[in-house]
Design a protein around this motif. Structure first.
Motif: not given
Length: 167
Positions: A27, A31, A65, A68-70, A72-77
């Motif tokens: 991650f 990022t 999406l 950056r927030g949306e 990168l959150r998707s990749y974390a999920l």
């Protein structure tokens, strides 16, 4: 200004780094590959990041999406819910114009989640064919991903082939 073939090679390397970071589930690396307003010389404290080339991403079957927030959150999920993923890229085409580069490719994806029950093994592997467009921007730190858009390729089934036969 760099030579055109050097730009293409650098964009290919950035594109490969993106898929390799996904495969490793790294991650932090992923990022770092995405464009930030500071990559464009914009101080986020005083400027709206949307004015500085906000990033965007569309995963197969997901809504668009932005930011950056949306993204990168998707990749974390995805990373948290995928035990194994491998990309075999085919039909890779790179086009560079000025400080923007466009990469189109087919993502031949093999992925798997945890085994059903309490097993430590991978669950069944699933293959999927996706076409992707990755847009990169040149920054002082190198080429950074600006947008990723991936769409599934629908497989033809036997019923479709029967529709073409004469009645």
């Amino acid at each position: 200004m760099t030579a055109p073939h050097t730009d293409v090679e650098q964009v290919e390397a950035a594109n490969t780094a993106y898929y390799e970071a996904l495969e490793r589930g790294d991650f932090e690396e992923l990022t770092s590959l995405w464009l930030t307003p500071s990559d464009l010389g914009v101080d986020e404290e005083y400027h709206d990041p949307a004015d500085a080339g906000v990033i965007s991403c569309v995963h197969p079957g997901w809504p668009a999406l932005t930011g950056r927030g949306e993204v990168l959150r998707s990749y974390a999920l995805i990373m948290a819910n995928t035990d194994y993923i491998q990309f075999f890229l085919t039909d890779v085409h790179v086009s560079v114009t000025g400080d923007t580069a466009l990469v189109t490719c087919a993502e031949n994806i093999l992925s798997g989640g945890p085994a059903p029950g309490d097993g430590d093994e991978l669950g069944p592997l699933v293959g999927q064919l996706v076409v992707a467009t990755n847009v990169f921007r040149r920054t002082p730190a190198g080429w950074k991903l600006w947008s990723h858009h991936a769409s599934p390729v629908l497989a033809e089934n036997d019923a479709d082939e029967d529709d073409d036969s004469p009645a």
